[in-house]
Write an enzyme that holds these catalytic residues in place. Structure first.
Site, PDB file in Angstrom:
ATOM      1  N   LYS A 286     -53.418 -46.168  41.929  1.00 44.99           N
ATOM      2  CA  LYS A 286     -52.510 -47.221  42.381  1.00 44.99           C
ATOM      3  C   LYS A 286     -51.373 -47.419  41.387  1.00 44.99           C
ATOM      4  CE  LYS A 286     -52.823 -52.105  43.846  1.00 44.99           C
ATOM      5  NZ  LYS A 286     -53.779 -53.215  44.065  1.00 44.99           N
TER       6      LYS A 286
ATOM      7  N   SER B  81     -53.702 -55.364  48.452  1.00 45.82           N
ATOM      8  CA  SER B  81     -52.542 -54.682  47.915  1.00 45.82           C
ATOM      9  C   SER B  81     -52.754 -53.187  47.682  1.00 45.82           C
ATOM     10  CB  SER B  81     -52.151 -55.353  46.587  1.00 45.82           C
ATOM     11  OG  SER B  81     -53.182 -55.203  45.618  1.00 45.82           O
TER      12      SER B  81
ATOM     13  N   SER C   4     -58.104 -57.084  47.305  1.00 44.18           N
ATOM     14  CA  SER C   4     -57.076 -56.051  47.430  1.00 44.18           C
ATOM     15  C   SER C   4     -57.599 -54.625  47.504  1.00 44.18           C
ATOM     16  CB  SER C   4     -56.076 -56.155  46.273  1.00 44.18           C
ATOM     17  OG  SER C   4     -55.282 -57.312  46.408  1.00 44.18           O
TER      18      SER C   4
END
Length: 452
Positions: free
Chosen positions: A76, A152, A176
């Site tokens: 990420k 996210s 997330s």
């Protein structure tokens, strides 16, 4: 169980295939798929192939580079990775000073021989499940409608669901990892807070931030977790030896499809011999949880970014993030201290709630993935963020480690997330329990099978 990462690892070390050939083919397919999915913000073909060649060389010399060697991973873009562009944390503004250099966790991935493919897309600052002006990846579970992957860790979930990586790294402050996993039909592990180091990671909230894994199945997550920890996996327990708490929810919490899938999952566990014990929901704590995220977490983000940067770059922020930050305007240290006290109270309550239980289960999210076209306005997007993360945020406040497994809805068109939560620092035990439950779901035909 389906072939997964442990089978890939065995085959690579047995010489049935070469890491270089696997990675080269994966890069080609990922570049093609990501033209429409937009899971990645950066792919590093050269570095990935160099890492794969190094693994092949070690194997050719008769060395054993470890169980994770040669397995592709996507990271990420909240984490710094040496040799790649500075992490942007999904933002147009420069926050590299808040992230710093590559941290200990990414170095652990490299040390284990993982092949870092590139960086995956995240919502801005990892603050919520949707952005309006920042591109969202496309959820691959529906070939006809562009649907939300949530956030996210949206890019990481889409990369795993789309077969673009072996596993992916995400972060989880309020769901997330687990909610994108639930929406995209993959497995999402939120580790215990403090288990994995957060240096080299954008700081959203030091009170709740954790790192974790997105994988195709719980068996993969257990395999990767053990490899990263350098510890053996715990034995898979028999279902009949498990005592698991389960929650009931009011009609306004779960949509019909999620409620139906959840009921079927509970019946499958009961039929497998699990001792299911009802536990109270946290309905009476809902306002406190919402305040913790609306004031404490948003206040932590304001503090990290700094008022000077916010004033200078406000117009470059996504409107959903602006709304979130505005909610913490005027927070002072006295309020922060009060909220931290409330957080500790809820954590103590959660520890007591887990007494005598191996785990507590419930839906990961009360809804399924909506079409992106429904989320084009600030009001609808903010409402979606709140509703999609409502259940998962509670788990972060409780300080549990947790995993989301993908289960099928009635027509198997969209997945539903089934969360299993355990006491903090019982991550290895959680994964063993999840593997047992996953096996039961597969036997009963309840697992979600993506048509991709």
């Amino acid at each position: 169980m389906r072939a997964g990462l442990r089978q890939f690892s065995d085959g690579l070390r047995a010489g049935r295939y070469r890491a270089t050939e696997v990675i080269a083919d994966l890069i080609r397919r990922t570049r093609q798929a990501d033209e429409t999915r937009h899971a990645f913000v950066y792919l590093d073909d050269e570095a990935a192939l160099a890492a794969a060649r190094a693994i092949d060389s070690r194997l050719a010399r008769g060395e054993d580079p470890g169980p994770l060697a040669g397995i592709p991973v996507a990271v990420k873009d909240l984490l710094a990775v040496d040799g790649m562009p500075p992490a942007r944390a999904g933002s147009r503004i420069d926050v590299a000073d808040l992230i710093g250099e590559e941290g200990a966790f990414v170095q652990r991935l490299r040390g284990g021989g993982c092949v870092v493919m590139g960086k995956t897309r995240t919502t801005e600052f990892a603050a919520g499940a949707h952005n309006i002006t920042h591109r969202m990846p496309l959820n691959p579970v529906d070939g006809k409608v562009d649907r939300s992957p949530a956030g996210s860790s949206s890019g990481s979930a889409v990369a795993v669901a789309g077969g673009m990586t072996g596993f992916a790294i995400g972060s989880d402050t309020g769901g997330s990892i687990r909610v994108p996993a639930a929406f995209c039909g993959v497995c999402g592990l939120k580790t215990s807070r403090g288990l994995w180091p957060l240096d080299g990671v954008f700081p959203l909230s030091p009170h709740l931030d954790t790192l974790g894994l997105l994988t195709a199945q719980a068996d993969d997550a257990a395999f990767v977790f053990a490899g990263l920890q350098g510890e053996p996996e715990l034995p898979i327990p028999e279902l009949k030896r498990l005592t698991i708490g389960y929650e009931h929810y009011a009609d306004d919490i779960l949509c019909r499809e999620v409620e139906h899938a959840y009921d079927h999952a509970l019946r499958a566990l009961a039929n497998g011999g699990v001792n299911l014990v009802p536990v109270s929901t946290w309905t009476e704590e809902r306002a406190t949880v919402e305040r913790l995220f609306g004031r404490l977490v948003a206040g932590d983000l304001r503090k990290a970014l700094g008022e000077t940067r916010l004033a200078r770059d406000w117009d470059r922020l996504d409107p959903v993030v602006q709304e979130r930050l505005a909610g913490a305007t005027g927070i002072d240290q006295a309020e922060v201290d009060e909220l931290i006290g409330e957080l500790e109270r809820l954590r103590m309550k959660a520890r007591q709630r887990m007494n005598g239980l191996d785990a507590i289960v419930g839906p990961t999210s009360g809804i399924q993935s909506p079409p992106l076209a429904m989320l084009g306005e600030v009001g609808s997007a903010v409402q979606f963020v709140g509703r999609s993360l409502a259940l998962s945020r509670v788990t972060n406040v409780q300080d549990y480690c947790a995993i989301s497994l993908p289960i099928a809805s009635a027509d198997n068109s969209l997945p539903v997330g089934f969360q299993i939560a355990a006491a903090p620092w019982h991550d290895a035990r959680l994964l063993a329990v999840a593997r047992s439950i996953e096996g039961q779901f597969q036997e009963r035909g309840l697992e979600f099978r993506a048509g991709i």
